[in-house]
Design a protein around this motif. Structure first.
Motif, mmCIF file in Angstrom:
data_model
loop_
_atom_site.group_PDB
_atom_site.id
_atom_site.type_symbol
_atom_site.label_atom_id
_atom_site.label_comp_id
_atom_site.label_asym_id
_atom_site.label_seq_id
_atom_site.Cartn_x
_atom_site.Cartn_y
_atom_site.Cartn_z
ATOM 1 N N PRO A 133 36.631 -10.605 66.127
ATOM 2 C CA PRO A 133 37.414 -11.940 65.106
ATOM 3 C C PRO A 133 37.463 -11.424 63.824
ATOM 4 O O PRO A 133 36.848 -10.573 63.370
ATOM 5 N N SER A 134 38.371 -12.289 63.393
ATOM 6 C CA SER A 134 38.754 -12.067 61.863
ATOM 7 C C SER A 134 37.541 -12.728 61.031
ATOM 8 O O SER A 134 36.802 -13.433 61.613
ATOM 9 N N LEU A 135 37.257 -12.108 59.827
ATOM 10 C CA LEU A 135 36.135 -12.531 59.116
ATOM 11 C C LEU A 135 36.296 -13.820 58.499
ATOM 12 O O LEU A 135 35.575 -14.580 57.888
ATOM 13 N N LYS A 136 37.656 -14.182 58.470
ATOM 14 C CA LYS A 136 38.104 -15.453 57.999
ATOM 15 C C LYS A 136 37.700 -16.504 58.883
ATOM 16 O O LYS A 136 37.678 -17.662 58.570
ATOM 17 N N ARG A 194 35.366 -17.756 64.989
ATOM 18 C CA ARG A 194 35.229 -18.374 66.085
ATOM 19 C C ARG A 194 36.701 -18.173 66.810
ATOM 20 O O ARG A 194 36.921 -18.775 67.820
ATOM 21 N N SER A 195 37.587 -17.675 66.282
ATOM 22 C CA SER A 195 39.140 -17.967 66.613
ATOM 23 C C SER A 195 39.524 -16.608 67.386
ATOM 24 O O SER A 195 39.457 -15.701 66.750
ATOM 25 N N TRP A 227 32.974 -11.118 69.902
ATOM 26 C CA TRP A 227 34.214 -10.718 70.757
ATOM 27 C C TRP A 227 35.026 -11.946 70.938
ATOM 28 O O TRP A 227 34.446 -13.242 70.929
ATOM 29 N N VAL A 228 36.274 -11.796 70.829
ATOM 30 C CA VAL A 228 37.374 -12.960 71.151
ATOM 31 C C VAL A 228 38.280 -12.380 71.949
ATOM 32 O O VAL A 228 38.567 -10.985 72.020
#
Length: 284
Positions: free
Chosen positions: A76-79, A82-83, A140-141
């Motif tokens: 996932p993005s650090l920003k 959860r996305s 993981w996403v």
């Protein structure tokens, strides 16, 4: 092509003048025999690609589009830990995309614009919640890849792609993924599938309207063919949600539109999309 017929000869020499003359002389009738508000036959084939998580093939007249949904595991993005991610790509037929008639760059730009518009609609309508693509927070996403392959482009590609997406989402299922507590690597269980969670109540659908400046007034053609799109004064795209709420309005170049004309086109789009929803719901 035989040019013995006067109408065919005029069409060959000046397509724009051919349409203008025909629409002025025929009341509520187009060269292909349809009325201004009549859509072409719609054919639907769902869940037919073996190696995709969800798929559909849609035909609007001679326009044929395949929608394929696949996924890739990623960090996932650090920003937003959860996305997940969504990517959309529209590909036109190779024979059209690599045409030698000087339209190659224009077609590529149209591809990129349509790809971005489809992605914007997914986000704006909240059709897919990015947090539903999360496997384990911060680890993981899913990166959802939505590909639209146009096998034949005879106009109204925007409507076809969005309709194909709605069909494909209904049959999209992902393998179950768990994170190994020791290695922190994902374990994929391909035989244990789970349906993709998406917002079934939104159901964004598009209506494309070709606008002509005839001798009397503006004329509006629903579900335009490629010929009709090519010579139209402008194109209007209305994307409506299931409650008839406007998700997107896009207008190409052309004369400014008054609020009354936009409202009239909205009424046309609503009636057309109501027919599309009926066809879509028959797939349940």
């Amino acid at each position: 092509m035989s040019l013995d017929n006067h109408e065919e000869l005029q069409k060959f020499i000046d397509l724009s003048e051919h349409y203008r003359t025909y629409l002025d002389e025929h009341d509520n009738s187009r060269p292909d025999g349809r009325s201004f508000s009549q859509m072409r036959p719609v054919q639907i084939l769902d869940n037919f690609l073996q190696h995709s998580y969800g798929s559909s093939m849609i035909r609007f007249g001679n326009t044929t589009v395949i929608c394929s949904i696949t996924g890739q595991l990623t960090k996932p993005s650090l920003k937003s830990l959860r996305s997940g991610f969504i990517q959309t790509v529209v590909l036109l037929p190779r024979t059209q995309a690599w045409s030698t008639y000087g339209r190659r760059q224009q077609i590529i730009n149209e591809n990129l614009t349509l790809s971005q518009n489809l992605l914007d609609i997914i986000y704006k309508s909240k059709l897919i919640n990015l947090e539903d693509l999360c496997i384990e927070e911060g680890k993981w996403v899913w990166c959802l890849q939505i590909d639209f392959q146009c096998l034949n482009n005879d106009g109204n590609l925007f409507d076809s792609c969005l309709f194909a997406l709605n069909v494909a989402l209904r049959h999209t299922s992902f393998p179950t993924v768990k994170v190994d507590p020791d290695t922190q690597k994902p374990l994929v269980y391909t035989k244990d599938l789970q349906n993709l969670e998406y917002n079934k109540e939104q159901q964004p659908l598009c209506c494309t309207i070709a606008v002509y400046d005839s001798a009397q007034e503006y004329q509006y053609l629903i579900d335009p063919t490629l010929e009709e799109e090519t010579i139209a004064k402008s194109l209007l795209h209305y994307v409506l949600l299931k409650n008839d709420q406007i998700c997107l309005i896009h207008k190409t170049s052309g004369a400014p539109f008054s609020p009354e004309k936009f409202h009239h086109c909205y009424s046309l789009a609503r009636d057309y999309i109501l027919q599309l929803r009926s066809k879509l719901n028959q797939q349940n």
